[in-house]
Scaffold this active site. Sequence first.
Site, mmCIF file in Angstrom:
data_model
loop_
_atom_site.group_PDB
_atom_site.id
_atom_site.type_symbol
_atom_site.label_atom_id
_atom_site.label_comp_id
_atom_site.label_asym_id
_atom_site.label_seq_id
_atom_site.Cartn_x
_atom_site.Cartn_y
_atom_site.Cartn_z
ATOM 1 N NE ARG A 72 -2.207 -1.464 3.522
ATOM 2 C CZ ARG A 72 -1.592 -0.787 4.461
ATOM 3 N NH1 ARG A 72 -1.620 0.536 4.464
ATOM 4 N NH2 ARG A 72 -0.945 -1.405 5.421
ATOM 5 C CE1 TYR A 200 0.302 -5.867 -2.068
ATOM 6 C CE2 TYR A 200 -0.809 -3.964 -1.098
ATOM 7 C CZ TYR A 200 -0.257 -5.235 -0.969
ATOM 8 O OH TYR A 200 -0.295 -5.870 0.241
ATOM 9 N N GLY A 202 -4.107 -4.046 -1.428
ATOM 10 C CA GLY A 202 -4.774 -3.075 -0.564
ATOM 11 C C GLY A 202 -5.153 -1.785 -1.281
ATOM 12 C CE LYS A 209 -6.167 -3.641 5.967
ATOM 13 N NZ LYS A 209 -5.280 -4.609 5.476
ATOM 14 C CG HIS A 229 -6.098 -3.434 10.486
ATOM 15 N ND1 HIS A 229 -4.786 -3.011 10.509
ATOM 16 C CD2 HIS A 229 -6.129 -4.443 9.581
ATOM 17 C CE1 HIS A 229 -4.055 -3.725 9.657
ATOM 18 N NE2 HIS A 229 -4.845 -4.614 9.098
ATOM 19 C CB SER A 251 0.142 -4.065 7.809
ATOM 20 O OG SER A 251 -1.016 -3.279 7.662
ATOM 21 C CB CYS A 253 2.045 -6.935 13.668
ATOM 22 S SG CYS A 253 3.186 -5.593 13.311
ATOM 23 N N GLY A 254 1.080 -10.264 12.653
ATOM 24 C CA GLY A 254 0.657 -11.548 13.198
ATOM 25 C C GLY A 254 -0.830 -11.841 13.292
ATOM 26 C CB THR A 256 -2.691 -14.126 8.712
ATOM 27 O OG1 THR A 256 -3.193 -12.985 8.016
ATOM 28 C CG2 THR A 256 -3.045 -15.383 7.941
ATOM 29 C CG ASP A 280 -6.745 -7.514 7.172
ATOM 30 O OD1 ASP A 280 -5.709 -7.337 7.844
ATOM 31 O OD2 ASP A 280 -7.072 -6.780 6.231
ATOM 32 C CG ASN A 376 3.353 -6.677 1.554
ATOM 33 O OD1 ASN A 376 2.822 -7.255 2.517
ATOM 34 N ND2 ASN A 376 2.685 -5.790 0.822
ATOM 35 N NE ARG A 378 0.173 -8.749 2.064
ATOM 36 C CZ ARG A 378 -0.201 -8.485 3.303
ATOM 37 N NH1 ARG A 378 -1.225 -9.104 3.838
ATOM 38 N NH2 ARG A 378 0.446 -7.604 4.041
ATOM 39 C CG ASN A 505 1.565 -16.140 20.217
ATOM 40 O OD1 ASN A 505 2.562 -16.024 20.927
ATOM 41 N ND2 ASN A 505 1.550 -15.764 18.944
HETATM 42 P P1 GTP Z 1 -1.561 -8.081 7.298
HETATM 43 O O1 GTP Z 1 -2.141 -9.102 6.381
HETATM 44 O O2 GTP Z 1 -0.540 -7.222 6.620
HETATM 45 O O3 GTP Z 1 -2.588 -7.245 7.979
HETATM 46 O O4 GTP Z 1 -0.643 -8.859 8.383
HETATM 47 P P2 GTP Z 1 -0.987 -9.806 9.629
HETATM 48 O O5 GTP Z 1 -1.191 -8.960 10.833
HETATM 49 O O6 GTP Z 1 -2.051 -10.751 9.288
HETATM 50 O O7 GTP Z 1 0.417 -10.566 9.835
HETATM 51 P P3 GTP Z 1 0.821 -12.107 9.626
HETATM 52 O O8 GTP Z 1 0.039 -13.019 10.503
HETATM 53 O O9 GTP Z 1 0.805 -12.389 8.186
HETATM 54 O O10 GTP Z 1 2.326 -12.119 10.169
HETATM 55 C C1 GTP Z 1 3.345 -11.421 9.543
HETATM 56 C C2 GTP Z 1 4.707 -11.822 10.040
HETATM 57 O O11 GTP Z 1 4.762 -11.927 11.456
HETATM 58 C C3 GTP Z 1 5.143 -13.173 9.506
HETATM 59 O O12 GTP Z 1 6.473 -13.050 9.057
HETATM 60 C C4 GTP Z 1 5.082 -14.081 10.689
HETATM 61 O O13 GTP Z 1 6.020 -15.100 10.586
HETATM 62 C C5 GTP Z 1 5.358 -13.149 11.861
HETATM 63 N N1 GTP Z 1 4.712 -13.626 13.101
HETATM 64 C C6 GTP Z 1 3.398 -13.893 13.262
HETATM 65 N N2 GTP Z 1 3.136 -14.335 14.513
HETATM 66 C C7 GTP Z 1 4.323 -14.340 15.166
HETATM 67 C C8 GTP Z 1 4.716 -14.684 16.499
HETATM 68 O O14 GTP Z 1 3.919 -15.071 17.344
HETATM 69 N N3 GTP Z 1 6.033 -14.543 16.810
HETATM 70 C C9 GTP Z 1 6.946 -14.095 15.894
HETATM 71 N N4 GTP Z 1 8.205 -13.985 16.270
HETATM 72 N N5 GTP Z 1 6.607 -13.770 14.620
HETATM 73 C C10 GTP Z 1 5.319 -13.882 14.261
HETATM 74 C C1 SPV Z 2 -2.345 -4.869 5.334
HETATM 75 O O1 SPV Z 2 -1.384 -4.278 4.833
HETATM 76 O O2 SPV Z 2 -2.775 -4.606 6.480
HETATM 77 C C2 SPV Z 2 -2.992 -5.968 4.598
HETATM 78 C C3 SPV Z 2 -2.649 -6.146 3.204
HETATM 79 O O3 SPV Z 2 -3.825 -6.654 5.142
HETATM 80 S S1 SPV Z 2 -3.484 -4.997 2.208
HETATM 81 O O4 SPV Z 2 -4.757 -5.585 1.807
HETATM 82 O O5 SPV Z 2 -2.652 -4.781 1.046
HETATM 83 O O6 SPV Z 2 -3.719 -3.786 2.915
HETATM 84 MN MN MN Z 3 -4.170 -5.995 7.284
#
Ligand code: GTP
Ligand code: SPV
Ligand code: MN
Length: 593
Positions: A72, A200, A202, A209, A229, A251, A253-254, A256, A280, A376, A378, A505
């Site tokens: 984004r 792209y 988002g 979003k 979010h 985004s 930060c975990g 998914t 999300d 990034n 996906r 977790n």
């Molecule tokens: P968006 O789709 O961008 O909104 O992201 P998201 O918040 O869904 O993040 P996602 O779950 O895809 O995690 C992104 C990154 O964080 C990945 O590289 C994971 O490996 C890492 N990650 C997720 N959970 C953990 C955790 O509990 N510990 C650590 N160290 N890394 C984590």
């Molecule tokens: C984010 O960046 O928080 C996402 C991916 O979930 S996007 O849909 O590109 O915003």
């Molecule tokens: Mn997101």
Amino acid sequence: MFDTIKHKKLKKWVKDMASLCQPDEIVWIDGSPEQKKKLENEACSKGEIIRLNKKKLPGCFYHRTAINDVARTEHLTFICTKRKSEVGPTNNWMFTSTAYKRAKEIFKGCMQGRKMYVIPFSMGPLGSPFSKIGVELSDSIYVVLNMLIMTHVSKKVLEVLASDGEFTKCLHSKADLDITRRLILHFPEHNTIWSVGSGYGGNVLLGKKCLSLRIASYLARKEGWLAEHMLIMGIEDANGHVQYITGAFPSACGKTNLAMLVPPKSFMKKNYRIWTVGDDISWMRIDSDGSLWAINPETGFFGVAPGTNSRSNPNAVETIKKNTIFTNVLLKPDKTVWWEDADGPVPKKGIDWMGRPWKPGMLDDKGKVVKGAHPNSRFTAPISQCPSASFRLEHHHGVPVSAILLGGRREHLAPLVYESFNWQHGVYISATMASERTSAQFGKLGEVRFDPMAMLPFCGYNMADYFRHWLKMGKRMVKQPRIFCVNWFRVDENGKFLWPGFGENLRVIEWILKRCNNEVGAVKTPIGYIPKLEDLNTDSLDLSKDTLKKLFLIDKSEWREELERQRIFLATFKNSLPEEIWKEYRALKKRLD
Ligand code: GTP
Ligand code: SPV
Ligand code: MN
């Protein structure tokens, strides 16, 4: 299809936009498998997507975006209103008519030689009073195919709209993919989104979003609900009782990963089970029982690929085995895909996300290892394929929320988990939430930035009013969810994560739910309640007492420095910031002195 549509305003709008963009043809998307197949073939023959190995990845496709179009672009994203004060200090603002004028110059004739696809979609179960309808016009088949996974697309959407239903007008064109002619514009006062010059996720899957957060947050304040979010997940305990939590993490930060968590062995033995509702976005309302209920408006995941493997996220690995679109990952010679930290051996060669031949260990001109997949990159996959998909996904009322988690990436400072003293304190914690920047945002990696409720890039109006709205919502609830702050990312002196994260977790969540059910006490600290160390289940974890202590260390002098940064951030809202937030700030300052 056009002739059977009774909605005059919709027909007129489509006509008007077509005369602006001048496509060769207008195609209405009906959500049928036949039409989908046709579009897949067409996109393959034009090279917009590549069909992946039919045996190993049935129904899967590969796509590359332009090299400067991989995340984004917040600096090109605007909220357009009559008055600047509407959007506050954290949003980019453009005067409504200036925005239309600037974008029109780019949209003009941009679809010549292309088709315009009309995608009617519902965010949320079709016909639910919680749901919102949008119609996206786009010149990209990739967008159509993604929207078919991410949203409810069918002829029924038009039936629900009938002759005068309200819908969000979403216009998208790739145009020439020129970053200097890219604009992501939101007109909350007109329930309209215009996105041009990008391909792209988002920026272009406008139901995500743009509609479900920026436009929806604006509507939510007006209508008295919350568009956030957040992930949504259910945790089933040994007695078969399911409790639901939501989690706001910025985004990448975990969200998914947490939403699809697989319980550690010892929890499996106790029959713990996770139900994924969303990864999300969460729309939440106060129901007639006075508590907060959440739905996930989406039907798919648009998840980060790198790092996804059977150890970190086995449910995701299972979900993306079929009917999935992969964007900007590495393409292997056998037409399967790979990314950094994927399962199996590192491929000997492939074509990288930029379309260049790739080999492991390759170095760029600066001597840095070249990645096969963009950080990034996906996958787009249907939630229904997830082994932990909740049985309540299509429930019109969604799920009741017991706890709200806030979190981010903090290498230092923030403990593994702490609980707010009450709703108002929780809103303060969310207003001052900060996280290190990830690859999902265009900009400098690792830099700490404030990101209230993980909504900084997604709030469609002044965030000071957003905090006020949250405070008000709390007062309206008979039973408020409890608010917790988590941090999976704290590191030791060597930069190594202190907490194993991922499935583990659940141990933290178990404590959170025990708190919600008044089953355990806690230790009061200046920043909030932390667990008594014996209450956090660390059985069969290789975690020393020392590490555990480090995870919960609250360094007062570090926190005083943080407080100073918070003061500067909060001051940017000037007089519009609710007094309650300053009250909480002063109270924390006092507790730290
Ligand atoms: P968006 O789709 O961008 O909104 O992201 P998201 O918040 O869904 O993040 P996602 O779950 O895809 O995690 C992104 C990154 O964080 C990945 O590289 C994971 O490996 C890492 N990650 C997720 N959970 C953990 C955790 O509990 N510990 C650590 N160290 N890394 C984590
Ligand atoms: C984010 O960046 O928080 C996402 C991916 O979930 S996007 O849909 O590109 O915003
Ligand atoms: Mn997101």
